[in-house]
Design an enzyme around this catalytic site. Structure first.
Site, PDB file in Angstrom:
ATOM      1  N   ARG A  98       0.846  -1.213   0.000  1.00  0.00           N
ATOM      2  CA  ARG A  98       0.000   0.000   0.000  1.00  0.00           C
ATOM      3  C   ARG A  98       0.873   1.251   0.000  1.00  0.00           C
ATOM      4  O   ARG A  98       1.967   1.269   0.598  1.00  0.00           O
ATOM      5  CB  ARG A  98      -0.884   0.021   1.261  1.00  0.00           C
ATOM      6  N   SER A 140       8.513  -4.925   5.905  1.00  0.00           N
ATOM      7  CA  SER A 140       8.265  -6.006   6.868  1.00  0.00           C
ATOM      8  C   SER A 140       9.099  -7.244   6.631  1.00  0.00           C
ATOM      9  O   SER A 140       8.582  -8.346   6.372  1.00  0.00           O
ATOM     10  CB  SER A 140       6.787  -6.347   6.848  1.00  0.00           C
ATOM     11  N   ASP A 188       6.822  -3.815  10.290  1.00  0.00           N
ATOM     12  CA  ASP A 188       5.372  -3.687  10.483  1.00  0.00           C
ATOM     13  C   ASP A 188       4.968  -3.895  11.932  1.00  0.00           C
ATOM     14  O   ASP A 188       3.994  -3.305  12.420  1.00  0.00           O
ATOM     15  CB  ASP A 188       4.598  -4.624   9.544  1.00  0.00           C
TER      16      ASP A 188
HETATM   17  C1  G6P Z   1      -1.284  -4.743   8.015  1.00  0.00           C
HETATM   18  C2  G6P Z   1      -0.074  -3.824   8.175  1.00  0.00           C
HETATM   19  C3  G6P Z   1       1.125  -4.336   7.447  1.00  0.00           C
HETATM   20  C4  G6P Z   1       1.388  -5.763   7.881  1.00  0.00           C
HETATM   21  C5  G6P Z   1       0.167  -6.600   7.633  1.00  0.00           C
HETATM   22  C6  G6P Z   1       0.384  -7.984   8.116  1.00  0.00           C
HETATM   23  O1  G6P Z   1      -1.775  -4.667   6.762  1.00  0.00           O
HETATM   24  O2  G6P Z   1      -0.389  -2.544   7.651  1.00  0.00           O
HETATM   25  O3  G6P Z   1       2.233  -3.549   7.730  1.00  0.00           O
HETATM   26  O4  G6P Z   1       2.505  -6.242   7.202  1.00  0.00           O
HETATM   27  O5  G6P Z   1      -0.927  -6.073   8.332  1.00  0.00           O
HETATM   28  O6  G6P Z   1      -0.732  -8.736   7.894  1.00  0.00           O
HETATM   29  P1  G6P Z   1      -0.983  -9.555   6.565  1.00  0.00           P
HETATM   30  O7  G6P Z   1      -2.045 -10.510   6.910  1.00  0.00           O
HETATM   31  O8  G6P Z   1      -1.384  -8.601   5.535  1.00  0.00           O
HETATM   32  O9  G6P Z   1       0.309 -10.244   6.266  1.00  0.00           O
HETATM   33  C1  BGC Z   2       9.178 -10.852   8.679  1.00  0.00           C
HETATM   34  C2  BGC Z   2       8.968  -9.796   9.705  1.00  0.00           C
HETATM   35  C3  BGC Z   2       7.546  -9.291   9.638  1.00  0.00           C
HETATM   36  C4  BGC Z   2       6.601 -10.441   9.753  1.00  0.00           C
HETATM   37  C5  BGC Z   2       5.170 -10.020   9.690  1.00  0.00           C
HETATM   38  C6  BGC Z   2       8.121 -11.917   8.825  1.00  0.00           C
HETATM   39  O1  BGC Z   2       8.260 -12.832   7.787  1.00  0.00           O
HETATM   40  O2  BGC Z   2      10.448 -11.446   8.848  1.00  0.00           O
HETATM   41  O3  BGC Z   2       9.843  -8.741   9.485  1.00  0.00           O
HETATM   42  O4  BGC Z   2       7.391  -8.422  10.734  1.00  0.00           O
HETATM   43  O5  BGC Z   2       6.825 -11.355   8.721  1.00  0.00           O
HETATM   44  O6  BGC Z   2       4.859  -9.414   8.519  1.00  0.00           O
END
Ligand code: G6P
Ligand code: BGC
Length: 886
Positions: free
Chosen positions: A505, A566, A620
């Site tokens: 995003r 992330s 994140d």
């Molecule tokens: C939200 C946060 C992101 C994060 C994500 C993880 O969208 O804004 O920064 O990486 O959650 O969750 P997801 O299920 O999208 O991997």
């Molecule tokens: C990454 C982390 C991240 C997490 C959640 C992991 O695979 O190594 O940096 O915070 O995923 O998105």
């Protein structure tokens, strides 16, 4: 009136099914713990014992598992001594056990374990298939010392007394259940059964979650309605006739079993007798005859009533029967007696139809079907004795439940074979249960297992924090340079990128007096890019930024940018982060070991995008902690359970070996996804986890993440399902080509399938889309597999978090710690019970910590902007130098 009776039966049934009103219900709706119907694979030798009105029948059944259309059956009938029905209970069960001994002695039966199914046609309260206490006798039985006792126990001890130690009573069932199981047509089992004999009762396969008296929540369960007592609360008073009142007053249980006394063959003759008595008294019948005989109970047998209403011989039989009573009936008398018998039998048939229609409509409603198509097994001397009864039953049921298509199937051989089926199904399910438990056992973690994981996580955290030990730590405990949570004074407008979750995003975040205002757009990053070259990835990111700026008229402005990246990064400053490794399916080349801000700047240059000013890169988890910290200052932990999983928390500076300084705190990005990469969790890993890991592009890495996060849960389930298919425990062992496709069983399916109250039909629909033809049992098992995998994930997450909060509590020398966790991630947010299971286990593992979970509303974008705002303000202590790595 019959529609009204059907409505009242439906009400009475709901009363019986509901835990609140069950105790007061007349129609008791008793769970039978039979949750499945035969699937033709049942095999083995079985014994069946049926307690019938005047005899005991013992059967030896051999099932070949070949669809069981023609099992081998041997049986023997033992007449029951007249007085045993009113004698001691012990005597009755001793008699039954002696019949079994004589029967086995008569056939050269091998001494191997012999399961026995017992058909006991009285109302019993089951707690298991092989544990049931007698509620009340009926049909003339009244043996002492039996009501309230466990019938299986009474029979088993009587059998042991006969030294038949290889005979094991494994199932007790009502005769309706035996009938239901006996009658099946063309492989389509019956799901409803009626018995209208000496007594009457019915049973049907209900949705288990509606049978509130039983703990089962999924699948089906057969319920014995015990509808004989329908009306005992007066709900039938407006259809009871004076003749019915007489029959009831003269019965051994006045006021009870009112419905039974209207329809079952034990009473129809009596009703006719009382009608004849009344009409004779009014001089409408048998003028000139001495009708005293009509005052004698039971002078008219059901057999006679059925023969009298026979179209051909009826009149002649009426004369024979009446003359046998010493009456001198006229032709008209005989005709009227025939009419009365027809009226009484037809009423019985229509009342049964009203009851049956209520059951069918209930099943149609509870399965949310437009039309119910079902087979109904019928065991009834009335049904066998007189086709008219069957015709009325069939046609009136159709009228009262037009939304249901019921095929009535007469039970040919009583309940014996059906009882064998119940016993065989029980054994099959028990065997399957055992095998399923063996397959799932490695995924079921005990409290001790989780405490050990908690302790291991704590150990790894210490290693990660230690300046010397950090290099070899699997949990890398990365300093983030964020030393405080927002204090609400942050202001400004920021561009934010959010990369690493389900969606990429670009956001515009404005931190103002009146709060935070955001605009964002999701951009897709195809796998070709995430697994292509680093240049292509960052070029793609720049294109998205340019598209966003265009759409939001930002092309002229150079806004400070916060980058939520992330993935595991070594922060060298707030705006400098070196990628340590890719995770979550990313593998863009030329990025590991690089400063991701640099990579972004270079891409901007390649794209002649000059207006990029990155002021902060955050993980994140950190962004999420900051976002939630804006709402709740006690938020000092960030947790992500989404595509990947990770956590961060505020650690005491004196414990952060890699950064100078003893004062204050710093947020540590744990990167706990890699917990176990050093093998410390190998005994937790199952073969399924190893299969999942082997098929990833980072095998051997992110082991903890691969036990928990959304990217892998569906795959874990898929491999478990494949193992169950292989063991013929699922989908009848039929090959499921689709199930061999990687990623076909998405984690969102788990969330759907585990949704409370989701009808099994919907689970089936999900599996249908995967071309998996699932039976209801299969759907129940698939749900159990999903529940097992997601529960383990939630509990492991809890063990990790327990290590974090306990460390913070110890850090701060507190007896009790109160802290908030800012959490995000699709799995945590969308899964129906992940969060609840996580919080439950966390309370158990860290009882001295009160942990509040705050879901981050707008993702980590807000958090990244808050960090960027602080960075722009240049507030201390960002300057803390990073100690050179070992
Ligand atoms: C939200 C946060 C992101 C994060 C994500 C993880 O969208 O804004 O920064 O990486 O959650 O969750 P997801 O299920 O999208 O991997
Ligand atoms: C990454 C982390 C991240 C997490 C959640 C992991 O695979 O190594 O940096 O915070 O995923 O998105």
């Amino acid at each position: 009136m019959l529609q009204v009776v059907k409505g009242r039966m439906l009400q009475a049934m709901h009363k019986g099914l509901s835990r609140q009103t069950h105790a007061q219900a007349n129609v008791r709706m008793l769970p039978t713990y039979i949750c499945s119907t035969p699937d033709g694979t049942e095999k083995g030798d079985l014994l069946v014992v049926e307690l019938c009105q005047s005899h005991v029948r013992t059967m030896w059944v051999t099932l070949l598992g070949d669809g069981n259309q023609s099992p081998q059956v041997m049986y023997k009938i033992f007449s029951m001594p007249g007085d045993i029905m009113q004698g001691k209970g012990e005597a009755l069960f001793d008699f039954i056990a002696q019949c079994v001994r004589q029967f086995l002695a008569g056939i050269s039966s091998p001494q191997h374990h012999l399961p026995l199914g017992f058909v006991f046609p009285f109302s019993c309260r089951h707690t298991r298939l092989d544990k049931a206490e007698l509620i009340s006798w009926s049909k003339g039985f009244s043996c002492s010392d039996v009501e309230g006792k466990d019938i299986v126990q009474l029979l088993q001890s009587a059998i042991n007394k006969q030294e038949l130690y290889h005979v094991d009573v494994v199932a007790l069932m009502n005769d309706t259940v035996g009938t239901m199981m006996t009658c099946s047509m063309a492989g389509k089992p019956c799901e409803v059964a009626l018995v209208v004999g000496t007594g009457t009762n019915s049973c049907f396969m209900a949705m288990a979650q509606q049978v509130e008296m039983a703990e089962e929540t999924s699948g089906q369960m057969c319920v014995s309605t015990e509808w004989g007592c329908f009306g005992d609360d007066g709900t039938l008073s407006d259809i009871l006739t004076p003749y019915d009142q007489c029959v009831d007053e003269e019965s051994s249980n006045p006021g009870e079993k009112r419905f039974e006394k209207l329809v079952s063959s034990l009473y129809l003759g009596e009703i006719v007798r009382h009608v004849l008595t009344a009409l004779a008294a009014e001089k409408a019948l048998f003028i000139g005859s001495n009708v005293a005989v009509l005052r004698t109970k039971d002078v008219l047998k059901i057999q006679q009533v059925l023969e009298i209403i026979d179209n051909e011989e009826g009149m002649a039989e009426a004369r024979r029967a009446l003359e046998a009573l010493g009456l001198r009936p006229s032709e008209r008398d005989c005709c009227r007696v025939q009419q009365i018998c027809q009226a009484v039998v037809s009423r019985a048939a229509t009342l049964c139809a009203a009851g049956l229609a209520a059951i069918l409509s209930h099943m149609c409603q509870s399965q949310e079907l437009k039309q119910l198509v079902v087979n109904v097994g019928v065991d009834s001397e009335l049904y066998r004795g007189h086709t008219r009864f069957g015709e009325i039953l069939q046609s009136v049921t159709g009228l009262l439940a037009p939304e249901c298509m019921a095929t009535l199937l007469p039970s040919i051989d009583g309940t014996g074979w059906g009882a064998a089926m119940v016993t065989a199904v029980a054994l099959r399910l028990a065997a399957q249960r055992h095998e399923v438990d063996q397959v799932l056992a490695p995924l079921r973690l005990s409290r001790a297992d989780l405490q050990r994981v908690q302790a291991l996580m704590r150990q790894e955290m210490e290693l990660g924090l230690g300046w010397e030990s950090n290099a070899n730590a699997s949990v890398r405990m990365l300093p983030t340079y964020v030393c405080g949570t927002p204090n609400g004074t942050e202001r400004g407008e920021f561009l934010v990128l959010d990369l690493g979750g389900t969606n990429f995003r670009v956001l515009l975040v404005r931190l103002a007096e009146d709060g935070i205002h955001m605009a964002s757009k999701i951009y897709v990053i195809p796998t070709t890019i995430t697994q292509g070259s680093g240049e292509a990835l960052f070029d793609h990111i720049i294109e998205c930024i340019m598209d966003f700026q265009l759409k939001h008229n930002l092309t002229e402005q150079v806004l400070p940018l916060g980058f939520t990246f992330s993935f595991p990064c070594q922060q060298l400053g707030l705006d400098k982060a070196v990628l340590l490794s890719w995770t979550k399916g990313f593998s863009a080349s030329g990025c590991v070991g690089q400063d991701v801000v640099q990579l972004l700047q270079e891409a901007a240059q390649r794209k002649q995008h000059l207006g990029l000013k990155v002021v902060a890169v955050v993980n994140d988890t950190v962004g999420t902690m900051m976002s939630c910290g804006y709402e709740d200052p006690k938020c000092e932990i960030g947790l992500i359970v989404g595509t990947g999983t990770n956590a961060c928390y505020m650690e005491e500076m004196q414990n952060v070996g890699a950064v100078e300084g003893e004062q204050g705190r710093m947020c540590i990005n744990m990167e706990w996804g890699a917990f176990g990469d050093n093998g410390c969790l190998d005994d937790i890993f199952t073969d399924f986890d190893r299969l999942v890991d082997e098929k990833t592009i980072n095998a051997g890495k992110q082991r903890f993440e691969k036990l928990i996060s959304g990217m892998y849960l569906g795959e874990i389930v898929r491999h478990i399902l494949l193992a169950l298919v292989e063991k013929r425990l699922l989908f009848r062992g039929k090959p499921c080509p689709k199930l061999h496709i990687k990623g076909i069983f998405q984690t969102k399916f788990l969330s759907a399938i585990e949704t409370d109250g989701l009808a099994l039909r919907q689970v089936r629909a999900i599996l249908q889309d995967l071309e998996l033809q699932a039976s209801l049992e299969d759907s129940v098992l698939v749900r159990e597999v999903c529940q097992t995998a997601s529960l383990r994930a939630a509990q492991l997450c809890a063990a990790g978090l327990a290590a974090v909060v306990e460390k913070m509590r110890k850090n701060r020398g507190l007896a009790q710690l109160a802290v908030t966790v800012g959490v995000d991630g699709t799995l945590y947010k969308m899964h129906p019970c992940f969060s609840q299971h996580l919080q439950q286990m966390l309370r158990d593992l860290a009882p001295n910590c009160t942990v509040t979970f705050l879901q981050s509303e707008d993702g980590s974008g807000k958090g990244a902007a808050l960090v960027a705002a602080v960075a722009c303000r240049g507030a201390e202590p960002w300057g803390q130098p990073l100690l050179p790595p070992q």
